[in-house]
Design an enzyme around this catalytic site. Sequence first.
Site, mmCIF file in Angstrom:
data_model
loop_
_atom_site.group_PDB
_atom_site.id
_atom_site.type_symbol
_atom_site.label_atom_id
_atom_site.label_comp_id
_atom_site.label_asym_id
_atom_site.label_seq_id
_atom_site.Cartn_x
_atom_site.Cartn_y
_atom_site.Cartn_z
ATOM 1 N N VAL A 11 34.081 9.940 38.376
ATOM 2 C CA VAL A 11 34.994 8.941 37.803
ATOM 3 C C VAL A 11 35.995 8.468 38.861
ATOM 4 O O VAL A 11 36.203 7.275 39.066
ATOM 5 C CB VAL A 11 35.725 9.524 36.570
ATOM 6 C CG1 VAL A 11 36.802 8.562 36.084
ATOM 7 C CG2 VAL A 11 34.724 9.803 35.450
ATOM 8 N N PHE A 151 34.080 5.107 30.524
ATOM 9 C CA PHE A 151 32.850 5.159 29.729
ATOM 10 C C PHE A 151 31.606 4.993 30.592
ATOM 11 O O PHE A 151 30.527 4.704 30.088
ATOM 12 C CB PHE A 151 32.888 4.069 28.631
ATOM 13 C CG PHE A 151 34.039 4.227 27.680
ATOM 14 C CD1 PHE A 151 35.198 3.480 27.835
ATOM 15 C CD2 PHE A 151 33.988 5.172 26.667
ATOM 16 C CE1 PHE A 151 36.284 3.641 26.982
ATOM 17 C CE2 PHE A 151 35.070 5.347 25.794
ATOM 18 C CZ PHE A 151 36.220 4.582 25.952
ATOM 19 N N LEU A 152 31.758 5.175 31.905
ATOM 20 C CA LEU A 152 30.587 4.957 32.768
ATOM 21 C C LEU A 152 29.543 6.048 32.550
ATOM 22 O O LEU A 152 29.844 7.162 32.158
ATOM 23 C CB LEU A 152 31.002 4.887 34.234
ATOM 24 C CG LEU A 152 31.602 6.108 34.914
ATOM 25 C CD1 LEU A 152 30.543 7.093 35.390
ATOM 26 C CD2 LEU A 152 32.432 5.684 36.116
ATOM 27 N N PHE A 248 19.992 5.030 22.317
ATOM 28 C CA PHE A 248 20.229 6.478 22.215
ATOM 29 C C PHE A 248 19.505 7.078 21.015
ATOM 30 O O PHE A 248 20.022 7.920 20.302
ATOM 31 C CB PHE A 248 21.739 6.763 22.178
ATOM 32 C CG PHE A 248 22.326 6.746 23.561
ATOM 33 C CD1 PHE A 248 22.318 5.578 24.286
ATOM 34 C CD2 PHE A 248 22.823 7.888 24.170
ATOM 35 C CE1 PHE A 248 22.803 5.524 25.578
ATOM 36 C CE2 PHE A 248 23.327 7.852 25.472
ATOM 37 C CZ PHE A 248 23.310 6.662 26.169
ATOM 38 N N ALA A 251 13.872 10.661 21.459
ATOM 39 C CA ALA A 251 13.730 12.120 21.243
ATOM 40 C C ALA A 251 13.153 12.774 22.494
ATOM 41 O O ALA A 251 12.624 12.109 23.378
ATOM 42 C CB ALA A 251 12.809 12.360 20.059
ATOM 43 N N GLY A 256 21.894 16.463 28.102
ATOM 44 C CA GLY A 256 22.522 17.369 29.076
ATOM 45 C C GLY A 256 23.607 16.593 29.788
ATOM 46 O O GLY A 256 24.189 15.662 29.222
ATOM 47 N N CYS A 259 28.961 15.508 30.514
ATOM 48 C CA CYS A 259 29.851 14.915 29.499
ATOM 49 C C CYS A 259 29.511 15.288 28.066
ATOM 50 O O CYS A 259 30.336 15.897 27.382
ATOM 51 C CB CYS A 259 29.861 13.403 29.681
ATOM 52 S SG CYS A 259 30.539 12.935 31.270
ATOM 53 N N LYS A 262 29.980 18.994 27.083
ATOM 54 C CA LYS A 262 31.406 19.380 27.209
ATOM 55 C C LYS A 262 32.253 18.682 26.163
ATOM 56 O O LYS A 262 33.072 19.311 25.477
ATOM 57 C CB LYS A 262 31.879 19.001 28.613
ATOM 58 C CG LYS A 262 33.359 19.157 28.887
ATOM 59 C CD LYS A 262 33.696 18.966 30.350
ATOM 60 C CE LYS A 262 33.767 17.506 30.752
ATOM 61 N NZ LYS A 262 34.999 16.816 30.323
HETATM 62 C C1 UDX Z 1 27.533 9.689 28.915
HETATM 63 C C2 UDX Z 1 27.956 8.441 28.140
HETATM 64 O O1 UDX Z 1 26.801 7.604 27.955
HETATM 65 C C3 UDX Z 1 29.015 7.671 28.954
HETATM 66 O O2 UDX Z 1 29.437 6.543 28.221
HETATM 67 C C4 UDX Z 1 30.199 8.616 29.218
HETATM 68 O O3 UDX Z 1 31.179 7.971 30.012
HETATM 69 C C5 UDX Z 1 29.733 9.848 29.928
HETATM 70 O O4 UDX Z 1 28.689 10.508 29.192
HETATM 71 P P1 UDX Z 1 25.975 10.274 30.973
HETATM 72 O O5 UDX Z 1 26.193 11.675 30.506
HETATM 73 O O6 UDX Z 1 26.185 9.952 32.399
HETATM 74 O O7 UDX Z 1 26.957 9.265 30.123
HETATM 75 O O8 UDX Z 1 24.468 9.868 30.648
HETATM 76 P P2 UDX Z 1 23.691 9.283 29.363
HETATM 77 O O9 UDX Z 1 22.859 8.181 29.844
HETATM 78 O O10 UDX Z 1 24.630 9.048 28.257
HETATM 79 O O11 UDX Z 1 22.696 10.494 28.952
HETATM 80 C C6 UDX Z 1 23.263 11.706 28.521
HETATM 81 C C7 UDX Z 1 22.116 12.655 28.157
HETATM 82 O O12 UDX Z 1 21.477 12.207 26.945
HETATM 83 C C8 UDX Z 1 21.021 12.756 29.217
HETATM 84 O O13 UDX Z 1 20.592 14.110 29.320
HETATM 85 C C9 UDX Z 1 19.879 11.906 28.633
HETATM 86 O O14 UDX Z 1 18.608 12.361 29.052
HETATM 87 C C10 UDX Z 1 20.061 12.160 27.134
HETATM 88 N N1 UDX Z 1 19.537 11.091 26.278
HETATM 89 C C11 UDX Z 1 20.055 9.843 26.396
HETATM 90 C C12 UDX Z 1 18.554 11.392 25.336
HETATM 91 O O15 UDX Z 1 18.089 12.521 25.246
HETATM 92 N N2 UDX Z 1 18.105 10.403 24.511
HETATM 93 C C13 UDX Z 1 18.593 9.126 24.583
HETATM 94 O O16 UDX Z 1 18.127 8.258 23.829
HETATM 95 C C14 UDX Z 1 19.593 8.834 25.558
#
Ligand code: UDX
Length: 445
Positions: A11, A151-152, A248, A251, A256, A259, A262
């Site tokens: 960040v 929110f990145l 999102f 499946a 993981g 973010c 935690k």
């Molecule tokens: C997330 C939020 O999206 C972001 O807005 C916030 O600022 C930080 O946390 P990030 O953790 O970097 O971002 O990645 P993200 O793309 O959200 O994926 C998070 C996890 O969810 C990954 O392990 C990804 O594989 C999983 N995921 C994502 C799924 O299992 N299914 C989905 O449909 C989308």
Amino acid sequence: MKVAIVGAGYVGLVTSALLASLQHVVTCIEYNPKRLRALLAGKVPFHEPGLDELVADGIYDGNLHFSGVMDPVQDADVVYLAVGTPTAPDGSTDLTFVEQAAQSLARHLRGGTTVVVKSTVPVGTGDMVEAILDAHARSSARYDVVSNPEFLREGTAIQDALNPDRIVIGSKTRRGAMTVMQLLMQIDSEVVVTDRRSAELIKYAANSFLATRISFANTMAQLCDEMGADVEAVMRGAGLDRRVGTAFFRAGLGYGGSCFPKDVTSLIHEGKRAGVSMEILEAVVSVNDELPRIYIDRLKASLGDLRGQTVAVLGLAFKADTDDVRESRGILLVRELLREGAVVRCYDPEAMEQAHLELTNCQVFYGGSAMATCQAADAVVVATDWPEFRKLDYESVHNHMRGNLLLDGRNYLDRDAITAAGLLYFGLGRNILRGPNLVSEKMVA
Ligand code: UDX
């Protein structure tokens, strides 16, 4: 404006490079000597597409500087706190770094500074920062403490920071809010200006809901496998309802990263402390925790006892386009497989170095490529949605393997191509012999 940013993690460094690209003069303060040395040499200490260039441009334009001490905050109009907020053993958020930064900042603060908390912090942390400054700053110092959560997403951090869905600003004073709005005015985005506590809670609400969507999709996928339905059709059909949406909803092995795990754990902890039942999020966590076991059981169903069996794990980063392995499902799977006595081969296009650090003392074979890693494998598990794994020559994969089982841990591989290559495909909720693939067709009159 002159900006000082405390913390050069994902960040802090992205925010520094972004603000420098908006022609602000930014000094990013990093205490970790190794990370600071890398930054002073213009090297970004982690993989994030486009960040190398943005940092290099900022340094070249003379807008981006790095420091190991707090002094630059003395002439800053705005000071960002972007330090780490790890999870403590009891599930609460460890605010040690925030407290230390605020205390150190207080000794350097001059009049008229806007202190912005960018780190993801429990509700009320802005009040704590303000109390520390009140107690330790010089009486002449004037400051506002503002919440401006980030929110990145890793892997798309630059575009997310340049094109946010919204900017959230939480401030007790109009002056504090106006300063941050002025700082970010070149970014075309909705702006939500509210009080500090609401801004802090917005971050948790957003991340917890995204995690909830993922656990919901994973529950639907398990239902599909038991009821003979196709999770892609189900989640697309449900998601096309504008009130639901399709994002999102994928499946697989579950979420993981640094973010979601935690933030959801922290909100459960804080909610319970506030006397609110957090069952809905506890269920989200428990669904997510159970997912790797489904893949281990699927391996056992085909291979029997995994002792001595060779399993190739493709993908160790927690998601594609990053080398971050924090709370990675691929790493978790490697550990589970080792516990089952399997021989584990693994590979990741970017995260091998981080994986080595994470898996020290673990007896695993690190392949030089996806194909080499599949050599003599009784089964292959794809645990990260790297594009290169989707383009593999599955005939060749099958020829390299000893067995024929391929588990798609991210439900993104081409199931038909995999089965056409003579491999046995498993994807959570993607296991029925589907009719014609009309899921993505647009019906025209
Ligand atoms: C997330 C939020 O999206 C972001 O807005 C916030 O600022 C930080 O946390 P990030 O953790 O970097 O971002 O990645 P993200 O793309 O959200 O994926 C998070 C996890 O969810 C990954 O392990 C990804 O594989 C999983 N995921 C994502 C799924 O299992 N299914 C989905 O449909 C989308």
